[in-house]
Enzyme design. Structure first.
Site, PDB file in Angstrom:
ATOM      1  N   VAL A  21       0.805  -1.224   0.000  1.00 42.31           N
ATOM      2  CA  VAL A  21       0.000   0.000   0.000  1.00 42.31           C
ATOM      3  C   VAL A  21       0.840   1.277   0.000  1.00 42.31           C
ATOM      4  O   VAL A  21       0.319   2.355  -0.299  1.00 42.31           O
ATOM      5  CB  VAL A  21      -0.950   0.001   1.227  1.00 42.31           C
ATOM      6  CG1 VAL A  21      -0.190   0.320   2.509  1.00 42.31           C
ATOM      7  CG2 VAL A  21      -2.126   0.944   1.010  1.00 42.31           C
ATOM      8  N   TYR A  22       2.126   1.197   0.287  1.00 40.95           N
ATOM      9  CA  TYR A  22       2.984   2.398   0.303  1.00 40.95           C
ATOM     10  C   TYR A  22       3.192   2.901  -1.119  1.00 40.95           C
ATOM     11  O   TYR A  22       3.647   2.146  -1.971  1.00 40.95           O
ATOM     12  CB  TYR A  22       4.351   2.098   0.903  1.00 40.95           C
ATOM     13  CG  TYR A  22       4.382   1.640   2.340  1.00 40.95           C
ATOM     14  CD1 TYR A  22       3.289   1.809   3.192  1.00 40.95           C
ATOM     15  CD2 TYR A  22       5.513   1.026   2.858  1.00 40.95           C
ATOM     16  CE1 TYR A  22       3.339   1.379   4.510  1.00 40.95           C
ATOM     17  CE2 TYR A  22       5.564   0.606   4.183  1.00 40.95           C
ATOM     18  CZ  TYR A  22       4.482   0.780   4.998  1.00 40.95           C
ATOM     19  OH  TYR A  22       4.527   0.355   6.304  1.00 40.95           O
ATOM     20  N   SER A  23       2.901   4.124  -1.506  1.00 42.11           N
ATOM     21  CA  SER A  23       2.375   5.203  -0.697  1.00 42.11           C
ATOM     22  C   SER A  23       1.053   5.697  -1.305  1.00 42.11           C
ATOM     23  O   SER A  23       0.970   6.777  -1.877  1.00 42.11           O
ATOM     24  CB  SER A  23       3.401   6.340  -0.651  1.00 42.11           C
ATOM     25  OG  SER A  23       3.857   6.622  -1.982  1.00 42.11           O
TER      26      SER A  23
END
Length: 339
Positions: free
Chosen positions: A161-163
């Site tokens: 999920v980054y970023s």
């Protein structure tokens, strides 16, 4: 966890650095996240460690009286996060020779620590990779990763999920930058690489459904440009999916060689205990690590419930927000400092 830059507040640096060094050397931490700036690096380099500072946003208006902050930082003993008891830490020496080293010059040697009961041997510091492709562009990220390995460290943590929170981003940016660096540097064998699954990636890509885990790990492997992940972590608990299905799916990934070990993040003590019991009962893969919120200010939940559970079950701990998103360095003293 870490960011390169900034300045240490006057009167804080030396005492805090000594405190962190004592923890790392005497209490067998699996990971020590330190947010004390480039000014700290010479201090720790003399002792075989390297530090990078991580700037993270905090809520405006949050304040702790200075006396209380000093007490938390300097006067209160911190429990060790690593669940390895004394005598259970393997003294594996990890020596890095820089390509520019001349004969007889110094090299960086680090003692690696086992993570839970997994086969992973990790450095006492872990580089949190949420900055890659966000506040650190590709060139800066490459330099940071090279410096990290040159300093004798081998542990890097990221997540699919980054970023996604950044404007114009969709998730996967950090993994993609790491993947490009791995392809360019050829240093995959030097790295213990951790990533996560479960946070909302959009388009119903969220949670720990078996089919989604299988799809997500393949997507992470593609972005990371590698054929295996050392530590694959549940970024959040997903009570809607039976634990035997979750742990069974992780076991499949281990058997397929896509993952070496699995860990959990943001689990309550009750749910982590249930997951460990499920793995033991059904002889499934088990969580070998926990990544909880823990620092010298946010201590109560971990110390009261999670720490005893991890020690009892030999689960390694790699905390996040170790200095309260940078607040415990003293850089946020007014609401304006957070803007």
């Amino acid at each position: 966890f870490f960011f390169c830059g900034g300045q240490t507040r006057q009167g804080l640096g030396t005492a805090l650095m000594q405190h962190l060094l004592t923890l790392a050397q005497t209490q067998q931490l699996a990971q020590l996240s330190a947010d004390v700036s480039l000014a700290a690096q010479p201090f720790f380099a003399r002792h075989g460690f390297a530090l990078l500072e991580h700037r993270m946003p905090v809520r405006a208006g949050v304040a702790i009286p200075n006396a209380l902050m000093r007490k938390q930082l300097l006067g209160t003993a911190c429990h060790a996060l690593d669940s390895q008891r004394a005598g259970h830490v393997h003294n594996v020496r990890h020596t890095v020779h820089h390509p520019d080293d001349q004969e007889g010059s110094a090299t960086m040697t680090t003692t690696l620590r086992p993570l839970g009961r997994s086969p992973l041997q990790v450095s006492p510091l872990c580089f949190g990779g949420n900055v890659f492709g966000w506040t650190a562009d590709e060139a800066t990220s490459f330099s940071l990763l090279d410096a990290w390995l040159d300093a004798g460290m081998n542990f890097v943590d990221t997540a699919d999920v980054y970023s996604r929170w950044a404007p114009g981003h969709q998730g996967g940016e950090s993994e993609s930058v790491i993947g490009k660096w791995l392809r360019k540097s050829g240093k995959r064998h030097q790295l213990v690489l951790a990533t996560k699954v479960g946070k909302d990636m959009g388009d119903c890509k969220v949670g720990l459904r078996p089919q989604y885990i299988r799809e997500a790990v393949d997507a992470s492997l593609q972005r990371l440009q590698t054929d295996y992940i050392d530590l694959y972590q549940s970024h959040d608990d997903d009570p809607s999916v039976p634990l035997e299905d979750v742990m069974g799916t992780f076991g499949e990934l281990i058997q397929q060689g896509k993952v070496r070990a699995v860990g959990a993040s943001n689990y309550s003590a009750a749910r982590l205990a249930q997951a460990l019991q499920t793995s033991e009962k059904h002889r499934l893969a088990r969580y070998e690590s926990l990544q909880p919120l823990y620092n010298l200010y946010d201590r109560a939940v971990f110390e009261a419930e999670l720490q005893p559970l991890c020690v009892q079950n030999n689960v390694g701990v790699i905390n996040f927000y170790s200095l309260a998103a940078g607040f415990l360095t003293g850089k946020y003293r007014t609401a304006a400092d957070a803007s």
